[in-house]
Design an enzyme around this catalytic site. Structure first.
Site, PDB file in Angstrom:
ATOM      1  N   SER A  74      54.265 -41.420 -20.724  1.00 55.72           N
ATOM      2  CA  SER A  74      55.175 -40.831 -21.697  1.00 55.72           C
ATOM      3  C   SER A  74      55.002 -39.311 -21.712  1.00 55.72           C
ATOM      4  O   SER A  74      55.274 -38.640 -20.715  1.00 55.72           O
ATOM      5  CB  SER A  74      54.937 -41.451 -23.074  1.00 55.72           C
ATOM      6  OG  SER A  74      55.912 -41.020 -23.993  1.00 55.72           O
ATOM      7  N   HIS A 123     -13.451 -21.950   8.247  1.00 54.35           N
ATOM      8  CA  HIS A 123     -13.102 -22.929   9.278  1.00 54.35           C
ATOM      9  C   HIS A 123     -14.055 -24.118   9.169  1.00 54.35           C
ATOM     10  O   HIS A 123     -13.634 -25.269   9.175  1.00 54.35           O
ATOM     11  CB  HIS A 123     -13.173 -22.281  10.655  1.00 54.35           C
ATOM     12  CG  HIS A 123     -12.724 -23.171  11.760  1.00 54.35           C
ATOM     13  ND1 HIS A 123     -11.431 -23.618  11.878  1.00 54.35           N
ATOM     14  CD2 HIS A 123     -13.399 -23.712  12.811  1.00 54.35           C
ATOM     15  CE1 HIS A 123     -11.316 -24.386  12.937  1.00 54.35           C
ATOM     16  NE2 HIS A 123     -12.499 -24.470  13.522  1.00 54.35           N
ATOM     17  N   HIS A 139     -11.508 -32.917   9.923  1.00 55.28           N
ATOM     18  CA  HIS A 139     -10.827 -31.837  10.650  1.00 55.28           C
ATOM     19  C   HIS A 139      -9.423 -32.309  11.020  1.00 55.28           C
ATOM     20  O   HIS A 139      -9.253 -33.241  11.806  1.00 55.28           O
ATOM     21  CB  HIS A 139     -11.634 -31.506  11.906  1.00 55.28           C
ATOM     22  CG  HIS A 139     -11.163 -30.274  12.630  1.00 55.28           C
ATOM     23  ND1 HIS A 139     -10.001 -29.624  12.322  1.00 55.28           N
ATOM     24  CD2 HIS A 139     -11.728 -29.582  13.662  1.00 55.28           C
ATOM     25  CE1 HIS A 139      -9.852 -28.584  13.124  1.00 55.28           C
ATOM     26  NE2 HIS A 139     -10.893 -28.537  13.947  1.00 55.28           N
ATOM     27  N   CYS A 146      -7.136 -25.685  17.317  1.00 57.47           N
ATOM     28  CA  CYS A 146      -7.407 -25.871  15.882  1.00 57.47           C
ATOM     29  C   CYS A 146      -6.802 -24.779  15.019  1.00 57.47           C
ATOM     30  O   CYS A 146      -6.531 -25.003  13.837  1.00 57.47           O
ATOM     31  CB  CYS A 146      -8.911 -25.918  15.631  1.00 57.47           C
ATOM     32  SG  CYS A 146      -9.862 -26.813  16.861  1.00 57.47           S
TER      33      CYS A 146
END
Length: 995
Positions: free
Chosen positions: A631, A314, A354, A178
């Site tokens: 020309s 967390h 998560h 994780c």
């Protein structure tokens, strides 16, 4: 005492795909509103997605997940990936490529560009459910299995990103469960500080396959209710989600020295550690480990803890994890001096679920927005604090509504990410440096040129729509850092720092409102093109006399980089008196048109404009394969090809103009027919006229005395469409012959030089090869002979099929002739509208849309890069047949039998009740691999842990039909003790059944 900022790292780009929101802006709004973005699936959805019906029907299955929409889509063509390779790639790897591309764009970098700084890649992804599906299908032969492994294994993802995006720094896969992506951030910071790279890309993905929810196990980490409520009294576990996120990092000092978009924030310090073995089990978190990593990060940041006002935790919402994290963070920050109740806690998992290996970078992105915008979001779904959290003296508090963050100094925050197994990471983040106000710039006379590109037309439409929406937005009421749409010059500068892809759109606009309208409407002021393969060859066409107009250099000077300097160099080659008059004619729209019509002034003026424009175009990247001039324009072509020095060409043009001005006056008429028809008509009318020019298959010019031309036009009536030309002389006819001696004398003094480019010649209609040396006689014949421009263009078209013909001068007369010859015309200064400078800019944009290698930096990069919407990914859906969902096997129909017989058969199948002692011993053997077991055998001493305990409880429920409390199983470590718990539960169940 000020901090040493030499070790600070700027976050210059972000990109992400998160559940429940189509883009980061809407996701951030949802975060501020405290919305929960997970969703509950219907049974049919899960079955269609390929979820095992047995799992769907399991009463413990919780069908809630942070669903990532369109996770199977992938713009494979953009990354040069074949359809089969796309199928075999894990969706995580596919979306990591797309998100990495978007993050680099957001940082002002073009993937695959040779100008990229040395860029490292630190990448992580969750274990591959896609690979598991393919293996479970049984359809992988050994060779296909090898392909599947290369497309799904984490070993290959970082180097794949580097290969596909052209990144040359270290490419490293990071796998710490994780915490992987926040650990990757730490490693990226170290790589930057060690000089391993000058830019670092961190990308993490966590995408389930199939996306479905989770199986709740009593005592496990997953929520029984499907609600993730971190730090809440009702918290019962985590909910999974799918997502991918990326950040781009650079040393802050580098961003201060080099142009780039404003940083999102600054990383002041990072730290990583591991819990070691001083904890309850491998899967258990550790107060000491988490506290230590937080202290280390704050120390590395060298800032006081009381300056930190936010912590993105967390925060899994588990009964064990939340109290441990709260205690560790409280101890760390309080111990470092943070006062009570001073740090708001955030918990992204409450919003999205998560995101596994992407969770750390996802939390970092959220935190960057918190410190940048100065608004602290609530924790989604939070109602009341978990009573197990000790608030006495804790610096932490949980916000339940958005809170304005008014700090006395820079806003600072911490981000935590803790991995299963104990690898912990913490990062200290600071708001971006306050940028000085950008100086107001005067609007460009030509406006701005916005260059967009995509892999295909559909993606280009999406890109234009997204940019229009972004430019048309108003400032968000909650945003404290932005002031709405960026300056248009900054937008133009940003877009040219992106990859130039095949489908292209160029839009000119003078202000943001006009840009929005033209991006949406796609008509006036915009042009589309396709740059497929190598650029088409380019020929430059230079018009002759008759196209001049007062002020004709002004649009080119305003829009064509380098033109002004080239023009001044050209004017300096003329005699002073001529130069002054030419400058006035070119740069003053009020200059008398009749004076400019004089041959002696018109010819040097046209030469100066055309020569300077050609020089500027070549400096901008347009490399012609051939030239042609009509020309007078032929002399410009010879000079541009190197056949004349600039000073010689200027003298020749002045002499030519003066000599022709002294010739008898005459007239010219343009006819829409072939030369033979025109001369036949002149003969029938009895008019002495000559063929002066053959411009296109059905277009020519006759010349002669004025009364002859007027009589001719009167006599032919409407037999063919004809019109007189605005000219004072009958060029390319006998009436010009008095000028030839003076022209020959001027040409004799020219220094002979070899040409470096082929030139289509008027007199013959053929091509003069490179390396030829024009003679004095050539200039005389060129002035007297017929202009066979149609033949010259046809010769160019045969030699260079599909060529782009750029008319380098005022007007668009030659462009029609080029189109008739089969060339793709682009008039540089067509003078069709009241905004001629914008027309020049649009012509340059047209060349870019056709794939010409224009130096877009010189053309557009006068602003400062800003953050703009990135590539609008919406590729095809890809699923390998080996991983595709298979129809669920139908349940076998049961034959009708008498009830008594059925009951008797069921009893026979069921047999005697299972012996709990044997069942439990068998489960221990399966989970631990030990077969010699006694009543005193210790589950944890034999290798068991918290995760295996939850598996054991799940198996007991399936085998014996009783729900075992996890905590009691933890405490009853031995086989004998656990057996007694199970027997007691069985007895209670049987007693209830009997009663």
């Amino acid at each position: 005492m000020s901090r040493d900022r030499s070790l600070d790292i700027a976050v210059t780009g972000i990109a992400a795909r998160f559940p429940g929101a189509p883009d980061l802006a809407e996701w951030w709004d949802a975060v501020l509103a405290g919305q929960v973005l997970t969703r509950r699936y219907e049974r049919a959805e899960l079955i269609d997605a390929g979820v095992d019906p047995r799992l769907v029907e399991d009463p413990d299955h919780v069908p809630v997940h942070g669903h990532l929409a369109d996770a199977d889509r992938f713009e494979n063509a953009l990354f040069r990936v074949s359809p089969r390779e796309a199928e075999m790639m894990d969706p995580q790897h596919r979306l990591m490529l797309e998100t990495a591309w978007a993050a680099l764009e957001d940082a002002g970098c073009a993937p695959r560009s040779a100008d990229l700084p040395t860029t490292a890649v630190f990448a992580t992804a969750s274990s591959s459910g896609y690979l598991r599906s393919m293996v479970a299908s049984g359809r992988l032969d050994p060779l296909t299995l090898e392909d599947a492994l290369h497309g799904t294994e984490p070993d290959f993802m970082a180097s794949l990103i580097s290969y596909k995006l052209g990144l040359t720094g270290p490419a490293i896969a990071v796998q710490t469960a994780c915490s992987s992506s926040l650990v990757a951030v730490h490693l990226a910071v170290q790589a930057l500080l060690n000089g391993d790279c000058d830019q670092a890309l961190v990308v993490g993905a966590g995408i389930a396959h199939p996306q479905h929810g989770h199986l709740h196990v009593a005592g496990g980490i997953h929520s029984a209710t499907g609600d993730c409520r971190p730090f809440d009294a009702d918290a019962d576990g985590v909910v999974s989600g799918s997502g991918v996120a990326a950040v781009v990092l650079r040393r802050l000092t580098d961003t201060e020295e080099e142009p780039g978009p404003d940083p999102y924030g600054v990383l002041l310090g990072t730290a990583v550690n591991n819990d070691g073995s001083a904890k309850a089990g491998y899967y258990a978190p550790s107060v000491d480990g988490q506290e230590s990593v937080i202290r280390a990060a704050v120390t590395a940041a060298d800032v006081p803890a009381d300056s930190i006002g936010y912590l993105e935790a967390h925060a899994t919402g588990t009964r064990v994890g939340d109290p441990i994290e709260w205690a560790a963070a409280s101890a760390a920050y309080a111990g470092l001096g943070a006062p009570s109740g001073s740090i708001a806690v955030g918990a992204l998992k409450a919003t999205t679920g998560h995101l596994d290996n992407a969770a750390g970078v996802a939390s970092l992105i959220k935190t960057l927005l918190v410190v940048k915008e100065g608004v602290i979001p609530p924790v989604a779904g939070f109602r009341r604090l978990n009573p197990l959290l000790d608030t006495e003296g804790s610096p932490l508090y949980v916000p339940d509504r958005p809170v304005e963050w008014n700090a006395s100094g820079p806003r600072r925050a911490g981000v935590s990410s803790f991995g299963v197994g104990g690898t912990n990471a913490h990062v200290i983040v600071e708001q971006p440096p306050v940028q000085p106000p950008r100086p107001a710039r005067e609007p460009r006379e030509a406006g701005e040129l916005l260059l967009l590109s995509a892999q295909d037309d559909a993606a280009l439409d999406r890109a234009a729509s997204r940019l229009a929406a972004h430019l048309g937005q108003r400032p968000s009421p909650s945003a404290r850092s932005g002031a709405g749409a960026p300056a248009l010059g900054d937008v133009a500068s940003t877009l040219v720092r992106r990859a130039a892809l095949p489908a292209r759109l160029a839009v000119t606009a003078r202000d943001t409102a006009e840009a929005v309208e033209r991006l949406r409407a796609g008509r006036q002021g915009s042009v589309r093109g396709t740059a497929a393969g190598a650029p088409a060859p380019v020929v430059l066409l230079f018009p002759g006399q008759g196209t001049q107009r007062p002020g004709m250099a002004l649009p080119l000077r305003a829009a064509l980089p380098g033109f002004g300097a080239a023009l001044e160099e050209c004017l300096a080659a003329f005699p002073a008196d001529i130069a002054d008059e030419v400058r006035a004619a070119l740069l003053d729209t009020g200059f008398p048109a009749e004076r400019l019509a004089a041959t002696s002034l018109a010819q040097p003026a046209l030469f100066a404009v055309e020569y300077a424009a050609a020089r500027a175009l070549r400096a901008l990247g347009i490399g012609p394969v051939a030239l042609a001039g009509h020309s007078l324009g032929e002399i410009t072509a010879i000079a541009v090809a190197g056949g004349l020095e600039l000073a010689d060409a200027a003298r020749l043009v002045v002499a030519r103009g003066r000599a022709m001005a002294d010739c008898p006056t005459g007239a010219m008429a343009a006819l829409e027919c072939d030369p033979a028809t025109a001369l036949a008509l002149a003969g029938e009318a009895g008019c002495a006229l000559e063929l002066a020019a053959h411009n296109a298959p059905e277009s020519c010019v006759l010349a002669g005395a004025r009364d002859e031309v007027e009589r001719f036009l009167a006599r032919i009536g409407d037999r063919v469409h004809a019109r007189p030309l605005r000219t004072s002389h009958a060029f390319h006819s006998a009436l010009i012959e008095p000028a030839l001696p003076a022209l020959a004398a001027a040409a004799e003094g020219l220094a002979p030089r070899r040409t470096t480019l082929p030139i289509a010649v008027n007199r013959t209609g053929g091509i003069l090869p490179a390396g030829s040396t024009p003679t004095a006689r050539d200039y005389v014949d060129q002035a007297r002979g017929t202009v066979r421009f149609a033949d010259a263009l046809a010769a160019l078209a045969r030699r260079h099929p599909g060529a782009v013909a750029v008319e380098v001068g005022p007007g668009r007369a030659l462009s029609a002739m080029a189109a008739a010859a089969g060339l793709t015309p682009v008039p540089l200064s067509p003078d069709r509208t009241e905004r001629p400078a914008e027309e020049v800019l649009a012509a340059l944009g047209t060349l870019w849309t056709l794939g010409q290698p224009l130096s877009t930096g010189a053309l557009c990069a006068h602003g400062e890069p800003v953050h703009l919407p990135g590539y609008p990914f919406a590729g095809p859906r890809w699923t390998a047949p080996e991983a595709a969902a298979r129809p669920a096997a139908p349940r076998p129909a049961e034959a009708a039998v008498p009830a008594g017989v059925a009951a008797e058969a069921a009893d026979e199948r069921q047999g005697p009740p299972a012996d709990p002692a044997q069942v439990l011993a068998g489960l221990w053997a399966d989970l631990l691999g030990h077969t010699e077991l006694t009543d005193g055998s210790d589950f944890f001493a034999l290798g068991g842990d918290s995760l295996l305990t939850t598996h054991l409880a799940r198996r007991i429920k399936l085998e014996l039909g009783v729900k075992v409390p996890i905590r009691e199983m933890f405490l009853a470590r031995t086989l004998g003790s656990q057996r007694e718990i199970v027997r007691g539960l069985l007895a209670e169940r049987d007693t209830v059944s009997v009663s």
